[in-house]
Structures are given as structure tokens and as C-alpha cells.
Design an enzyme around this catalytic site. Structure first.
Site, PDB file in Angstrom:
ATOM      1  N   ASP A 189       0.897  -1.147   0.000  1.00 19.42           N
ATOM      2  CA  ASP A 189       0.000   0.000   0.000  1.00 19.42           C
ATOM      3  C   ASP A 189       0.933   1.194   0.000  1.00 19.42           C
ATOM      4  OD1 ASP A 189      -1.531   2.256   0.827  1.00 19.42           O
ATOM      5  OD2 ASP A 189      -3.094   0.862   1.411  1.00 19.42           O
ATOM      6  N   HIS A 190       1.071   1.853  -1.148  1.00 10.86           N
ATOM      7  CA  HIS A 190       2.163   2.830  -1.237  1.00 10.86           C
ATOM      8  C   HIS A 190       1.982   4.010  -0.288  1.00 10.86           C
ATOM      9  CE1 HIS A 190      -0.421   5.120  -4.023  1.00 10.86           C
ATOM     10  NE2 HIS A 190       0.368   6.150  -3.795  1.00 10.86           N
ATOM     11  N   HIS A 252      -5.728   2.770   0.921  1.00 11.16           N
ATOM     12  CA  HIS A 252      -4.986   3.917   1.467  1.00 11.16           C
ATOM     13  C   HIS A 252      -5.709   4.596   2.638  1.00 11.16           C
ATOM     14  CE1 HIS A 252      -2.928   3.088  -2.157  1.00 11.16           C
ATOM     15  NE2 HIS A 252      -3.641   3.863  -2.961  1.00 11.16           N
TER      16      HIS A 252
HETATM   17  C1  BG6 Z   1      -3.401   4.780  -6.501  1.00 12.37           C
HETATM   18  C2  BG6 Z   1      -4.713   4.860  -7.217  1.00 12.37           C
HETATM   19  O1  BG6 Z   1      -3.384   3.708  -5.621  1.00 12.37           O
HETATM   20  O2  BG6 Z   1      -3.195   5.990  -5.776  1.00 12.37           O
HETATM   21  C3  BG6 Z   1      -4.761   6.062  -8.131  1.00 12.37           C
HETATM   22  O3  BG6 Z   1      -4.913   3.681  -7.974  1.00 12.37           O
HETATM   23  C4  BG6 Z   1      -4.423   7.324  -7.366  1.00 12.37           C
HETATM   24  O4  BG6 Z   1      -6.047   6.186  -8.733  1.00 12.37           O
HETATM   25  C5  BG6 Z   1      -3.144   7.140  -6.588  1.00 12.37           C
HETATM   26  O5  BG6 Z   1      -4.280   8.369  -8.314  1.00 12.37           O
HETATM   27  C6  BG6 Z   1      -2.890   8.336  -5.672  1.00 12.37           C
HETATM   28  O6  BG6 Z   1      -1.628   8.225  -5.105  1.00 12.37           O
HETATM   29  P1  BG6 Z   1      -0.779   9.500  -4.705  1.00 12.37           P
HETATM   30  O7  BG6 Z   1       0.447   8.945  -4.079  1.00 12.37           O
HETATM   31  O8  BG6 Z   1      -0.527  10.262  -5.977  1.00 12.37           O
HETATM   32  O9  BG6 Z   1      -1.650  10.293  -3.766  1.00 12.37           O
END
Ligand code: BG6
Length: 496
Positions: A189-190, A252
Site C-alpha cells: 500500500d504505497h 490507502h
Molecule cells: C493509486 C490509485 O493507488 O493511488 C490512483 O490507484 C491514485 O487512482 C493514486 O491516483 C494516488 O496516489 P498519490 O500517491 O498520488 O496520492
């Protein structure tokens, strides 16, 4: 342990990227590896095998790595000085659906292992669609490439989406689980790799100022906004299946929520932290009238025309998929009973930022708080683009009067000169290589997140109302404002 300073051992290994010709490797993985290498945070020896179906050479992959670093890395490409880094990359052409091809892959990896002396340790990064997770893990297992009884280790990293609902997530998990044990499965989960997500626990449990107040006696409510300006960006087919609920909330948002609401873990090791997060996810509750969805219609930004979601490429012109979600979540536990957590996320909103706001209760209505306009304290955890903490409190306005004014303390981490925040994927790759899965989600966390999300999806399934359309470039449908207004509250818009 990810939340401690203690450093786990880095052992030599090979990183094998399935689906390396895709966007993820190009935008995130190659630049992250470069930055880790520059910071001396890769094991030595270490090699990377990029796997793709297309005909290509190692030379071409190395050129692509340079291009990706030049375009997406936070640190500049050093040119000739980075030759050692490039030498670590190899291309291997394979159709990962072809069972026979795994024997050859095993041979290829075996030869590299001898050459690089990496001792059989491997990280398999599955940057492929989830329908291939099963095939790949099964074939790795059948060809003796999954964890063995020997002294080496093999870990598998998977990206979202991890299922479409609880049922499909369970099926997916069973397939992988048959071949890799839970401790060797790293579900990314980044958001957990973002600096401020990691800071939530420190902020809470390392500050006398906050932790004693972090409960329903002192907190009025919590808000969380993950706002994006982009639309679906060519990902129509994926998004039609996921929508904002599965794309952002299931993973997230619920992960951040768990970090904000969890009890202090008994220790900072991986399982103790995850145990507390699971308890939060198990205690979530929501009612049908606490859920708002919306879909972006057309609009303009800075004079530019923005198409409606239904006019995006490969999206149904009658789509009812949500691109915006706002929720009022309650938590049935001792600490948080009675405190609403308002969450919202959406695409095509006016600005991109992610933040968590803790609004404290007012003090008793004597002395100063008879004054209705006097506001209570607010703590803002800024996840991005600014990383930091912002605190709003009351003070006397200088001078002879008795006026009380809100004043602020603002700590901005990435505004400090010379500070260049590591990207989430740097931290996550670093942790996989070290065998630290604290920042990855355990199966039961995924399971309970799906239970909660499935409940919301069920409300929508039974609803006959049309999905509200909001103009691109606005803060979502009006129902989102009403959700809070009914409780006598408002969304707090990116306080400055
Ligand atoms: C991803 C989603 O997990 O997270 C995308 O699939 C989204 O739709 C992205 O744009 C948002 O990540 P960040 O790090 O740019 O807030």
C-alpha cells in the site's frame, strides 16, 4: 522494525520484476532503485531482472532505466558515475503464462546467482494484473523457485487491487498462500511508504502533548481528505471496476485511519503494529445515510476544458461508477465511541493534497468559551504535497484589548532547505529487501477492510438514486457538505 531506528540486515539478492515493461517499473521502481543505490541502501551484491513479453535486450532495458531515472527520479542521473548501477540490470523475455518457460527462467536466475553470488535470495515483484498472481506464484512454486527449506529466502511483492470484494480477495489470497507463507507475502500500500504516514505513530506515541488527548473525551471529530486533480488518466477499464471506493478507500484511506485510531502497540515489531491496526478495522461501522458518492462531470480548470468521466476513453457513457466518496465512519470501541471520522476522496477536485485533521473539543463554556465564535484546537497532519504538522490554538491578540485570535505553529518537513523526501517506493523496496513487512498489509487487515467496503457497496447496490454529478474542478457533490453540516460541522479546507 520499520518504525524504529533498528536496522535489519541487508542480504545479497536478486530482484525479479514481472511486468517490467509496464508503467510501475518505469515511473516508480527504477527511480526508487536508483535513489536507494545512490544512498548506499542496496545490498551488495544485488541484481535486477526485468521480465517482459516483448523482444528486447539487456542493453535496451539499461537505456530505459536511464530514461526513467532522468524523467522521474528525485535525484539527478549522474551519468558515467552510475555505470555500476546499470550493470545490475538484465532483461529476460518470458510469457509468464507459459508454464514451460519457468524452467528456463530458473536456469537464467541460477546462472546470475552464481555470477553475482547472491546465494539464492530473491524478491519477486509482481507488477502485473491480479489475475496473473495465481499463475506466477504457482509456477514459481512448482519449479522450485518459491521458499525452500534451505538458507536462502524468496519473497513475493504484490500490488493492488487485491480483489474486488471480500470473496475475490479471499480467492486471490488462497492461491498465493498455497505457495508462499504469509511472512513472505508483501502486499503493497504505497501510502504506508509516505514519510508522514510513518510519522503518525511517532507523533502520537512520542509526544506527551498529543497522546493523552487522543480519545473521545478530547477529540470532537477527525477528518481525512485525499484529494486529486487528475481524472482517470487512461485507466478507464480498471476504474470502471474499482471506482473511488475500491481504488482509494479500501486500502490507502483505511490504512491511514488505522494508524490514526489504533491503540499503542505493545512493541514496535511488525506483528504488534499490525495487531493494533486490525482491531481498528474490525471496529469500523457505517450507516447508509453516512455515505456520499459522486461522479465528475465536465468542467474547466485554468481555462482548460475537462471532459466528464462518462466521456473518458474506455468508460461507459452510462457509467454509474463513483469518482468521489465521502463517509462518516464510526468506531465501536472504547477510545472512539461517539467520535465521527469523516473521510473523503475524489478525482478532479480543485487541488491535490492529502491530510488528516484532528479537531479537539471546546473547553467548558466559562471564561472564554462562552464566546461562540471562539474555535477549538486543530491539529493537521499533512501527508502531501507538504509534509508536516500544523497546530492551531488560541492566544490573546497583542495590545490593550481582550480579543482572542487563532494562531498557528507550522512544521513543514519537506520545506527545509536541502531536504529531499524519499519516495514511498524507496522505503518499501528497502523494507522488502531487508525482510521488514511492517509497512505492508497483513491478510487480516485486507480482509476486514473488504468487509467494511463491501457493506458500503451493498448500500449502493440497493439504491435507486442516480449518482450525483459534480463539475470537474469542484469539491464534489453538495451532499458531501451536507453530510457534515447535518452534524453542525464543515469540511476544513486545507488550512493555511
Ligand atoms: C493509486 C490509485 O493507488 O493511488 C490512483 O490507484 C491514485 O487512482 C493514486 O491516483 C494516488 O496516489 P498519490 O500517491 O498520488 O496520492
Amino acid at each position: 522494525m520499520a518504525f524504529q531506528n533498528g536496522v535489519k540486515e541487508m542480504e545479497p539478492c536478486i530482484l525479479v520484476i514481472f511486468g517490467a515493461t509496464g508503467d510501475l517499473a518505469h515511473r516508480k521502481l527504477y527511480p526508487a532503485l536508483y535513489n536507494l543505490w545512490q544512498g548506499g541502501q542496496l545490498p551488495d551484491p544485488f541484481a535486477v531482472v526485468s521480465i517482459g513479453r516483448r523482444e528486447k535486450t539487456t542493453e535496451i532495458v539499461r537505456e530505459e532505466v536511464v530514461e526513467s531515472v532522468q524523467t522521474f527520479s528525485r535525484n539527478e542521473w549522474e551519468g558515467g558515475g552510475s555505470e555500476d548501477f546499470l550493470q545490475k540490470f538484465y532483461y529476460y523475455q518470458q510469457d509468464f503464462r507459459d508454464e514451460e518457460s519457468y524452467d528456463h527462467l530458473q536456469e537464467f536466475l541460477g546462472t546470475l546467482e552464481e555470477e553475482w553470488n547472491t546465494g539464492g535470495n530473491r524478491v519477486y515483484f509482481l507488477a502485473v494484473a491480479p489475475e496473473f498472481f495465481g499463475t506466477i506464484s504457482e509456477q514459481l512454486y512448482h519449479h522450485g523457485m518459491a521458499p525452500n527449506e534451505g538458507r536462502s529466502w524468496q519473497r513475493v511483492v504484490i500490488e493492488k487491487p487485491f480483489g474486488q470484494d471480500l470473496e475475490s480477495a479471499k480467492e486471490l489470497n488462497q492461491v498465493i498462500d498455497r505457495h508462499f507463507s504469509e511472512e513472505n507475502i508483501y502486499r503493497i500500500d504505497h501510502y504506508l511508504g509516505k514519510e508522514m504516514a510513518q510519522n503518525i505513530m511517532v507523533l502520537r506515541f512520542a509526544n506527551t502533548l498529543f497522546e493523552p488527548l487522543w480519545n473521545n473525551r478530547f477529540v470532537d471529530h477527525v477528518q481525512m481528505t485525499l484529494a486529486e486533480t487528475v481524472g482517470v488518466e487512461g485507466r478507464g477499464p480498471y476504474y470502471e471496476e474499482s471506482g473511488a471506493l475500491r481504488d482509494m478507500v479500501q486500502n490507502h484511506m483505511l490504512q491511514l485511519l488505522a494508524l490514526v485510531a489504533m491503540e499503542p502497540p505493545v512493541a514496535l515489531d511488525t506483528e504488534s503494529v499490525r495487531d493494533e491496526k486490525v482491531k481498528v478495522l474490525r471496529s469500523l461501522d457505517i450507516s447508509p445515510d453516512s455515505v456520499v458518492r459522486g461522479q465528475y462531470g465536465e468542467g474547466t480548470r485554468a481555462g482548460e476544458h475537462l471532459p466528464a468521466y462518462r466521456d473518458e476513453e474506455r468508460v461507459s457513457s452510462a457509467s454509474t461508477v463513483e469518482t468521489f466518496v465521502a463517509l462518516k465512519v464510526s468506531m465501536e470501541n472504547f477510545r472512539w465511541a461517539g467520535v465521527p471520522f469523516y473521510l473523503r476522496t475524489g478525482k478532479r477536485l480543485p487541488r491535490k493534497y492529502s491530510e488528516i485533521i484532528v479537531k479537539f473539543r471546546k473547553l467548558p463554556g466559562v471564561l472564554y468559551f462562552q464566546n461562540e465564535t471562539l474555535d477549538s484546537n486543530v491539529l493537521v497532519i499533512r501527508v502531501q504535497p507538504d509534509e508536516g504538522v500544523y497546530l492551531k490554538f488560541n492566544a490573546k491578540q497583542p495590545g490593550t484589548g481582550e480579543t482572542i485570535v487563532p494562531v498557528t505553529m507550522d512544521f513543514c518537513q519537506n520545506c527545509m532547505e536541502g531536504y529531499n523526501s524519499p519516495e514511498a517506493y524507496e522505503r518499501l523496496l528497502y523494507d522488502v529487501i531487508r525482510g521488514d513487512s511492517t509497512l505492508f498489509t497483513r491478510w487480516d487487515e485486507v480482509e476486514h477492510s473488504w468487509r467494511f467496503v463491501d457493506k458500503i457497496a451493498q448500500f449502493w447496490k440497493g439504491s435507486r438514486e442516480d449518482i450525483p454529478i459534480y463539475p470537474s474542478g469542484t469539491w464534489g457533490p453538495v451532499q458531501s457538505e451536507l453530510l457534515l453540516r447535518e452534524d453542525g460541522r464543515d469540511w476544513l479546507y486545507h488550512l493555511q
